[in-house]
Design a protein around this motif. Structure first.
Motif, PDB file in Angstrom:
ATOM      1  N   PRO A 136       0.639  -1.333   0.248  1.00 17.89           N
ATOM      2  CA  PRO A 136       0.074   0.053  -0.017  1.00 17.89           C
ATOM      3  C   PRO A 136       0.768   1.322  -0.074  1.00 17.89           C
ATOM      4  N   GLY A 137       2.118   1.310   0.291  1.00 18.88           N
ATOM      5  CA  GLY A 137       3.082   2.396   0.518  1.00 18.88           C
ATOM      6  C   GLY A 137       3.494   2.739  -0.972  1.00 18.88           C
ATOM      7  N   SER A 138       3.347   1.914  -1.940  1.00 16.22           N
ATOM      8  CA  SER A 138       4.277   1.829  -3.057  1.00 16.22           C
ATOM      9  C   SER A 138       3.422   2.792  -4.233  1.00 16.22           C
ATOM     10  N   GLN A 139       4.461   3.178  -5.212  1.00 16.95           N
ATOM     11  CA  GLN A 139       3.863   4.061  -6.441  1.00 16.95           C
ATOM     12  C   GLN A 139       2.925   2.981  -7.257  1.00 16.95           C
ATOM     13  N   ALA A 140       3.300   1.612  -7.401  1.00 18.86           N
ATOM     14  CA  ALA A 140       2.558   0.698  -8.358  1.00 18.86           C
ATOM     15  C   ALA A 140       1.129   0.696  -7.487  1.00 18.86           C
ATOM     16  N   TYR A 141       1.036   0.457  -6.102  1.00 14.03           N
ATOM     17  CA  TYR A 141      -0.167   0.289  -5.451  1.00 14.03           C
ATOM     18  C   TYR A 141      -0.975   1.619  -5.808  1.00 14.03           C
ATOM     19  N   ARG A 142      -0.423   2.775  -5.821  1.00 17.40           N
ATOM     20  CA  ARG A 142      -1.300   4.123  -5.924  1.00 17.40           C
ATOM     21  C   ARG A 142      -1.917   4.108  -7.480  1.00 17.40           C
ATOM     22  N   ILE A 143      -0.782   3.633  -8.258  1.00 14.96           N
ATOM     23  CA  ILE A 143      -1.546   3.798  -9.650  1.00 14.96           C
ATOM     24  C   ILE A 143      -2.360   2.638  -9.958  1.00 14.96           C
ATOM     25  N   LEU A 144      -2.243   1.479  -9.505  1.00 15.18           N
ATOM     26  CA  LEU A 144      -3.162   0.312  -9.780  1.00 15.18           C
ATOM     27  C   LEU A 144      -4.417   0.599  -9.106  1.00 15.18           C
ATOM     28  N   ASP A 145      -4.308   1.067  -7.816  1.00 15.18           N
ATOM     29  CA  ASP A 145      -5.648   1.147  -7.086  1.00 15.18           C
ATOM     30  C   ASP A 145      -6.629   2.391  -7.754  1.00 15.18           C
ATOM     31  N   ARG A 146      -5.826   3.366  -8.149  1.00 12.46           N
ATOM     32  CA  ARG A 146      -6.887   4.668  -8.569  1.00 12.46           C
ATOM     33  C   ARG A 146      -7.331   4.199 -10.001  1.00 12.46           C
ATOM     34  N   LEU A 147      -6.458   3.678 -10.683  1.00 13.06           N
ATOM     35  CA  LEU A 147      -7.034   3.297 -12.149  1.00 13.06           C
ATOM     36  C   LEU A 147      -7.948   2.326 -12.209  1.00 13.06           C
ATOM     37  N   THR A 148      -7.768   1.211 -11.356  1.00  8.91           N
ATOM     38  CA  THR A 148      -8.807  -0.041 -11.669  1.00  8.91           C
ATOM     39  C   THR A 148      -9.994   0.123 -10.604  1.00  8.91           C
ATOM     40  N   ARG A 149      -9.737   0.802  -9.381  1.00 10.54           N
ATOM     41  CA  ARG A 149     -10.728   1.008  -8.271  1.00 10.54           C
ATOM     42  C   ARG A 149     -11.397   2.365  -8.030  1.00 10.54           C
ATOM     43  N   GLY A 150     -10.861   3.326  -8.466  1.00 14.61           N
ATOM     44  CA  GLY A 150     -11.218   4.818  -8.285  1.00 14.61           C
ATOM     45  C   GLY A 150     -11.156   5.074  -6.893  1.00 14.61           C
ATOM     46  N   PRO A 151     -11.326   6.566  -6.600  1.00 13.79           N
ATOM     47  CA  PRO A 151     -11.422   6.905  -5.493  1.00 13.79           C
ATOM     48  C   PRO A 151     -12.517   6.414  -4.341  1.00 13.79           C
ATOM     49  N   HIS A 152     -11.987   6.350  -3.140  1.00 10.51           N
ATOM     50  CA  HIS A 152     -12.823   5.907  -2.317  1.00 10.51           C
ATOM     51  C   HIS A 152     -12.715   6.852  -0.756  1.00 10.51           C
ATOM     52  N   ILE A 153     -13.754   6.830   0.063  1.00 10.44           N
ATOM     53  CA  ILE A 153     -13.751   7.767   0.959  1.00 10.44           C
ATOM     54  C   ILE A 153     -14.272   6.554   2.246  1.00 10.44           C
ATOM     55  N   ARG A 154     -13.309   6.680   3.240  1.00  8.50           N
ATOM     56  CA  ARG A 154     -13.523   5.895   4.537  1.00  8.50           C
ATOM     57  C   ARG A 154     -14.854   6.377   5.255  1.00  8.50           C
ATOM     58  N   LEU A 155     -15.763   5.378   5.615  1.00  9.19           N
ATOM     59  CA  LEU A 155     -16.763   5.864   6.454  1.00  9.19           C
ATOM     60  C   LEU A 155     -16.202   5.728   7.942  1.00  9.19           C
ATOM     61  N   PRO A 156     -17.049   6.926   8.615  1.00  5.62           N
ATOM     62  CA  PRO A 156     -16.943   6.840  10.118  1.00  5.62           C
ATOM     63  C   PRO A 156     -16.608   5.516  10.777  1.00  5.62           C
ATOM     64  N   LYS A 157     -15.961   5.352  11.817  1.00  8.65           N
ATOM     65  CA  LYS A 157     -15.665   4.115  12.649  1.00  8.65           C
ATOM     66  C   LYS A 157     -17.184   3.678  13.009  1.00  8.65           C
TER      67      LYS A 157
END
Length: 328
Positions: free
Chosen positions: A175-196
């Motif tokens: 999750p801390g890598s460049q590849a993760y940021r690219i892959l996650d955004r392009l194939t899953r899109g933005p997400h916003i965490r719900l409240p706890k």
């Protein structure tokens, strides 16, 4: 060539895909669907959930390999690659994508349908690796979930063909890598965490602690300005203000940019344009929604009249009908 027919998430609805191609004027010759003046672009997510996954993959792959179609990577193709790829030595886990009950459930239909076709499955996984993460063709852009200019520029510098190599695949699970940021955004899109303590119990049987956000609001102020999924936010969360950090993590695709085609978001109802230059083509086909195409013929302003679809029939889950294409 007149243009492209862009087709959204198929998720194993192979018989409906064959019917949609016929409706669009493609006919099978030599085991490949062809059109005299047009080509198809598949938006990814060929696999999982549906009853005829092998048929869907076979139709799409044969078209791509014959030069009759293009395709971009969906998160489900990526998930299959990570699920079946061993974790690097020294890792605390066996596979890049751990075989948890949730992950097992998502891919189970695919594994079941390839169970007696192991060589075909291995060959299919090798083909998945050749699928690019985005396309820019003749004035249009195509990505499975989200176009992010900065991340796509980074990807072009690292992998000019936009196709993953093994190093990128392994890195993309950190999750801390460049590849993760690219892959996650392009194939899953933005997400916003719900409240706890808050979760969405989705119509597909999964529980989620975040919601899918879109990326074409110029100045979003609250969660309701960016939510983009069939499940409503619980309580009064649509009125919850976006924090500065949440807003910074969102991508933005402005109205001056080229026409963009995406899938991924499980839209419902009659296909419509969420923005003047953006078309989402995922209309929940595998939940007996619509398998949707957009007939693009060079226009710079998209037109909702150019959507073509087939309502996925309940018979998709029944025994094959005589008209169904059988490549075996």
């Amino acid at each position: 060539m007149e243009g492209y027919d862009l087709i959204g998430d198929i998720h194993g609805c192979g018989a409906t895909l064959a019917a949609l191609l016929e409706k669009l004027g493609y006919h099978q010759r030599g085991g490949v669907y062809r059109h005299p003046r047009r080509k198809v672009i598949f938006l990814g997510d060929l696999i999982d959930r549906g009853p005829r996954i092998r048929l869907a993959v076979t139709i799409a792959r044969r078209m791509v390999e014959a030069g009759e179609a293009h395709i971009v990577m969906g998160n489900h193709e990526y998930n299959a690659l990570a699920y079946t790829h061993p974790a690097p030595s020294g890792s605390h886990k066996r596979w890049l994508r751990e075989h948890t009950p949730r992950h097992n459930r998502i891919i189970q239909d695919t594994l079941d349908q390839y169970r007696h076709h192991t060589n075909e499955w291995e060959d299919t996984l090798a083909w998945f690796k050749t699928i690019p993460l985005f396309l820019e063709l003749d004035g249009i852009r195509v990505v499975h979930a989200c176009w992010d200019d900065a991340l796509i520029s980074e990807l072009k510098q690292r992998l000019p063909t936009a196709r993953m190599d093994d190093q990128f695949l392994v890195e993309s699970n950190d999750p801390g890598s460049q590849a993760y940021r690219i892959l996650d955004r392009l194939t899953r899109g933005p997400h916003i965490r719900l409240p706890k303590g808050v979760a969405i119990h989705s119509g597909d049987g999964f529980t989620r602690q975040s919601f899918r956000a879109h990326f074409w609001a110029a100045n979003p102020q609250q969660w309701g300005d960016v939510v983009f999924q069939p499940d409503n936010l619980p309580g009064d969360l649509e009125a919850r203000p976006l924090t500065d950090s949440e807003r910074e993590r969102l991508s933005y695709y402005g109205p001056e940019q080229p026409p963009l085609f995406i899938g991924h978001y499980w839209c419902e109802g009659i296909p419509a344009l969420p923005a003047a230059n953006i078309a989402c083509l995922d209309y929940s086909a595998v939940k007996f929604g619509r398998l949707v195409a957009y007939r693009w013929s060079g226009e710079t302003q998209l037109n909702a009249d150019h959507f073509v679809w087939i309502q996925v029939p309940k018979e998709e889950r029944a025994l094959p009908k005589p008209w169904e294409i059988d490549f075996d």
